[in-house]
Design a protein around this motif. Structure first.
Motif, PDB file in Angstrom:
ATOM      1  N   ALA A   1      33.432   9.586  52.983  1.00  0.00           N
ATOM      2  CA  ALA A   1      34.771   9.038  53.208  1.00  0.00           C
ATOM      3  C   ALA A   1      35.756   9.553  52.168  1.00  0.00           C
ATOM      4  O   ALA A   1      36.903   9.884  52.483  1.00  0.00           O
ATOM      5  N   GLU A   2      35.301   9.659  50.922  1.00  0.00           N
ATOM      6  CA  GLU A   2      36.180  10.157  49.864  1.00  0.00           C
ATOM      7  C   GLU A   2      36.495  11.637  50.064  1.00  0.00           C
ATOM      8  O   GLU A   2      37.638  12.068  49.890  1.00  0.00           O
ATOM      9  N   LEU A   3      35.485  12.426  50.462  1.00  0.00           N
ATOM     10  CA  LEU A   3      35.726  13.847  50.707  1.00  0.00           C
ATOM     11  C   LEU A   3      36.719  14.035  51.852  1.00  0.00           C
ATOM     12  O   LEU A   3      37.632  14.863  51.764  1.00  0.00           O
ATOM     13  N   ILE A   4      36.566  13.259  52.916  1.00  0.00           N
ATOM     14  CA  ILE A   4      37.494  13.339  54.043  1.00  0.00           C
ATOM     15  C   ILE A   4      38.894  12.926  53.607  1.00  0.00           C
ATOM     16  O   ILE A   4      39.896  13.527  54.005  1.00  0.00           O
ATOM     17  N   ARG A   5      38.981  11.890  52.775  1.00  0.00           N
ATOM     18  CA  ARG A   5      40.298  11.445  52.298  1.00  0.00           C
ATOM     19  C   ARG A   5      40.989  12.557  51.521  1.00  0.00           C
ATOM     20  O   ARG A   5      42.190  12.834  51.725  1.00  0.00           O
ATOM     21  N   VAL A   6      40.262  13.207  50.622  1.00  0.00           N
ATOM     22  CA  VAL A   6      40.841  14.291  49.827  1.00  0.00           C
ATOM     23  C   VAL A   6      41.231  15.457  50.725  1.00  0.00           C
ATOM     24  O   VAL A   6      42.298  16.054  50.576  1.00  0.00           O
TER      25      VAL A   6
END
Length: 301
Positions: free
Chosen positions: A284-289
């Motif tokens: 989720a964090e990678l997608i957000r970035v």
């Protein structure tokens, strides 16, 4: 035979007494003794010789000990892995990426994410958005960044931005006006993504436009990557199409010119995940970035 029973047996064997095991496990001596007793009842075998100052393993206990150790270690390892993901301090993130991700953000994304979360391993997969969609749908990938349109059955799709698609020819032969689909059909057309053919999202858009206009698109050359396609255009073998991100990159060959389509043609970039799924925190964090980077490029919807 439960994990709790095996843990009680293992700690008792290592510590030499139910009392010491209870202290290590944060429970009471009768609880540990009862867990071991139930394990012995279930197996029909005595695991300890009782009565001495220290517990002594029976032959059955000796046989069970390494299996109990492996089972408890595996369970503890799984717990640690999940806790690491929750804190984004470990694990592996497998994400699908669109065909020309390197022209948009991929190197910067990987570099930034690794600096912020050095314990997380990254796996960026994908030669084409159709492949990425299939990987997310099957569960091989948790999420992906794709170009639309894709077959979205079983997927959640969140569009992020769009990037204009341009027609490319040699500069000296530049038309100086937008390119119609009828004109495209009449060119010596070079296309890439040969393996995926007309399932490629950008080529799908062209094919649908040609169908509505009553013309056929029949490429004279098909290659796998955009780089060779552009080199062939530079050599005068035909003409092709690219996204604006490719046209604006430092690697875009000299001597080539671009014009828009009439009407304009756009690649829409989107995030996809399986419908109803919950992404792991690291994913989720990678997608957000990634989404932040994509939006920063402009072309928001």
């Amino acid at each position: 035979m439960t994990l709790t029973q095996l843990r009680a047996f293992l700690v008792s064997a290592m510590s030499g007494s139910f009392t010491a095991a209870a202290e290590e496990l944060g429970t009471t001596q009768p609880t540990v003794s009862e867990l071991v007793r139930k394990l012995e009842v279930e197996t029909g075998l005595a695991l300890f010789v009782r009565g001495g100052r220290r517990l002594k393993l029976t032959p059955a206990g000796e046989e069970l000990l390494p299996w109990a150790q492996r089972t408890v270690d595996a369970a503890d390892g799984g717990t640690s892995a999940l806790q690491a993901l929750r804190g984004i301090t470990g694990g592996t993130v497998s994400i699908g990426v669109l065909r020309n991700a390197a022209y948009y953000f991929l190197p910067e994304l990987i570099d930034r994410f690794r600096r912020e979360h050095p314990g997380v391993r990254l796996r960026a997969v994908g030669q084409n958005s159709a492949e990425v969609a299939a990987g997310v749908r099957s569960g091989d990938l948790e999420a992906g960044l794709v170009v639309l349109p894709i077959d979205d059955e079983g997927l959640e799709v969140s569009p992020l931005m769009r990037d204009e698609v341009l027609w490319v020819g040699r500069a000296e032969a530049a038309r100086g006006r937008p390119m119609t689909i009828e004109e495209v059909a009449a060119t010596e057309m070079i296309v890439y993504d040969a393996h995926y053919g007309w399932t490629d999202p950008t080529r799908r858009q062209l094919a649908e436009r040609a169908q509505r206009a009553g013309v056929r698109l029949e490429p004279v050359i098909e290659v796998e990557a955009v780089g060779p396609a552009l080199e062939l255009v530079r050599r005068g073998a035909g003409e092709t199409l690219v996204s604006s991100a490719v046209a604006a990159s430092p690697t875009f060959p000299e001597g080539l010119g671009t014009v828009p389509f009439d009407p304009p043609l756009f690649d829409t970039i989107a995030v996809i995940s399986r419908a109803g799924s919950t992404l792991a925190p690291a994913t989720a964090e990678l997608i957000r970035v990634a989404a932040e980077m994509v939006r920063r490029l402009g072309g928001e919807l």
